[in-house]
Design an enzyme around this catalytic site. Structure first.
Site, PDB file in Angstrom:
ATOM      1  N   LYS A  35      -3.107  14.378  18.565  1.00  0.00           N
ATOM      2  CA  LYS A  35      -3.773  14.251  17.265  1.00  0.00           C
ATOM      3  C   LYS A  35      -3.170  13.093  16.478  1.00  0.00           C
ATOM      4  O   LYS A  35      -2.113  12.554  16.828  1.00  0.00           O
ATOM      5  CB  LYS A  35      -3.613  15.556  16.483  1.00  0.00           C
ATOM      6  CG  LYS A  35      -2.162  15.899  16.155  1.00  0.00           C
ATOM      7  CD  LYS A  35      -2.035  17.203  15.405  1.00  0.00           C
ATOM      8  CE  LYS A  35      -0.575  17.509  15.090  1.00  0.00           C
ATOM      9  NZ  LYS A  35      -0.409  18.735  14.297  1.00  0.00           N
TER      10      LYS A  35
ATOM     11  N   TYR B 256      10.527  -5.232  -8.419  1.00  0.00           N
ATOM     12  CA  TYR B 256      10.016  -4.483  -9.566  1.00  0.00           C
ATOM     13  C   TYR B 256      11.109  -3.618 -10.190  1.00  0.00           C
ATOM     14  O   TYR B 256      11.872  -2.943  -9.505  1.00  0.00           O
ATOM     15  CB  TYR B 256       8.871  -3.570  -9.136  1.00  0.00           C
ATOM     16  CG  TYR B 256       7.584  -4.296  -8.821  1.00  0.00           C
ATOM     17  CD1 TYR B 256       6.944  -5.075  -9.790  1.00  0.00           C
ATOM     18  CD2 TYR B 256       7.002  -4.183  -7.568  1.00  0.00           C
ATOM     19  CE1 TYR B 256       5.762  -5.731  -9.503  1.00  0.00           C
ATOM     20  CE2 TYR B 256       5.807  -4.838  -7.267  1.00  0.00           C
ATOM     21  CZ  TYR B 256       5.191  -5.610  -8.243  1.00  0.00           C
ATOM     22  OH  TYR B 256       4.014  -6.246  -7.957  1.00  0.00           O
TER      23      TYR B 256
END
Length: 379
Positions: free
Chosen positions: A44, A266
């Site tokens: 998956k 930042y």
């Protein structure tokens, strides 16, 4: 030269994720050796981010006998790739395209009466695995509804509307072998199988164990184990040495010398304590580098660990290179198996406060991917 040629990334000049299928083959073989019954290779989430079809083919060649996915769409991808091994899909909505079950020739999980009725209406004759909740309050029928589900499934089976071939469950705490939830989960699964038998069902497939239980808990093995994370080198219990198939590299696209006190990124969360050289990696959280690892992560540069400084942003991360003269174009190893001192997936998970599964499934589509075949055993 065409514009397309200019835009095509080249290995070494672009962030590159290399998948070593030899590691998948070795992990599969180890897990097959530990399992008491068959091994279902769970592929998956695009094979836990490693490539669904490649992982599936490799695992089957290394001893797995079946494939597991969540959705019918994933099952369809396997069939479209030419894979004909038995496939089980276990997480579909009630209004799924159940007719595709017959077209694809796959098994499906049934967690309750609504799903059972929907499958009978749209896919008469389908092969189903009844799914019981063994203590997670998540997927599977609640114990209070299990006997009714079994009786209804048997009634449909007698009418030729489906075939119950399996009973499945899942353990909540298999990575902690001594946890009492495992005893409760095993006991509930045994009860569920007995109850199914009392209703007249004869499921040949009974599966409870995933990777951790396959490695640590033989009492949970039954006729089959479902192994996904272990195929790609993740042992949730941390007890077994599995091989990591992934290596992520990226070139430094820029370097600069900065004075002591220079702020980076930042929020100016980091300032250079001394004069140093900074390198810019064209990788960020859009590529799967967790922002939560900011201020803790490291990468390997010229054989030495160097810290990632400042905040990891969407497209970029900054590395403190020190004073060793590293220049633009130098290829940095962001993560790998750890054989040469590079950070591992497990370390990135720890730096990010998460699990390895989240790291590997988050590695983004912008990365250039290369695949190293497994050799004769994995072809």
């Amino acid at each position: 030269m065409s514009a397309l040629a200019y835009a095509t990334p080249r290995t070494g000049s672009h962030p590159t994720l290399t998948v070593d299928l030899g590691a998948v083959a070795d992990n599969t073989a180890l897990l097959v050796g530990r399992a008491a019954g068959e091994v279902m290779a769970v592929v998956k989430a695009d094979g836990f981010g490693h490539g669904m079809v490649d992982v599936a083919r490799t695992a089957l060649a290394a001893g797995a006998t079946r494939l597991g996915v969540t959705s019918l769409e994933e099952a369809g991808r396997l069939r479209a790739a030419g894979l004909r091994a038995p496939v089980l899909s276990w997480l579909n909505p009630v209004d799924a395209d159940w007719a595709a079950v017959l077209e694809l020739g796959v098994d499906v999980a049934v967690p309750g009466r609504e799903h059972l009725d929907a499958v009978v209406r749209a896919a008469p004759g389908a092969r189903v695995h009844l799914q019981v909740d063994t203590g997670m309050a998540r997927d599977g029928a609640e114990p209070s509804r299990w006997a009714d589900l079994c009786r209804a499934a048997r009634a449909a089976e007698r009418r030729g509307l489906l075939r119950v071939v399996g009973v499945m469950g899942h353990l909540a705490c298999a990575d902690q072998p001594a946890h009492p939830a495992n005893v409760a989960g095993r006991d509930r699964f045994t009860w569920a199988v007995t109850t199914a038998g009392a209703a007249g069902l004869r499921p040949v497939d009974r599966h409870l164990a995933a990777t951790a239980a396959t490695l640590l808990d033989p009492r949970s093995h039954h006729t089959m184990s479902r192994v996904g994370a272990g195929l790609v080198g993740i042992d949730p219990s941390g007890t077994t040495a599995l091989r990591s198939p992934l290596t992520l590299t990226a070139p430094l696209v820029d370097v600069r010398d900065v004075p002591a006190g220079c702020p980076v990124g930042y929020g100016h969360t980091w300032r250079a304590p001394v004069a140093t050289r900074l390198g810019l990696l064209p990788l960020g959280y859009a590529d799967g580098l967790p922002r939560a690892a900011s201020g803790r992560a490291e990468v390997l540069v010229r054989g030495r660990r160097r810290p990632v400084v400042g905040r990891i942003s969407m497209d970029m991360a900054v590395v403190d290179l020190g004073a060793d003269g590293t220049g633009a174009g130098e290829v940095v190893t962001v993560l790998g198996p750890g054989n040469d001192g590079e950070p591992t997936v497990r370390e990135w998970a720890a730096w990010s406060g998460t699990i390895e599964h989240e790291v590997v499934t988050g590695l983004g589509a912008r990365l250039l991917r290369t695949v190293c075949p497994a050799g004769p055993r994995g072809l």
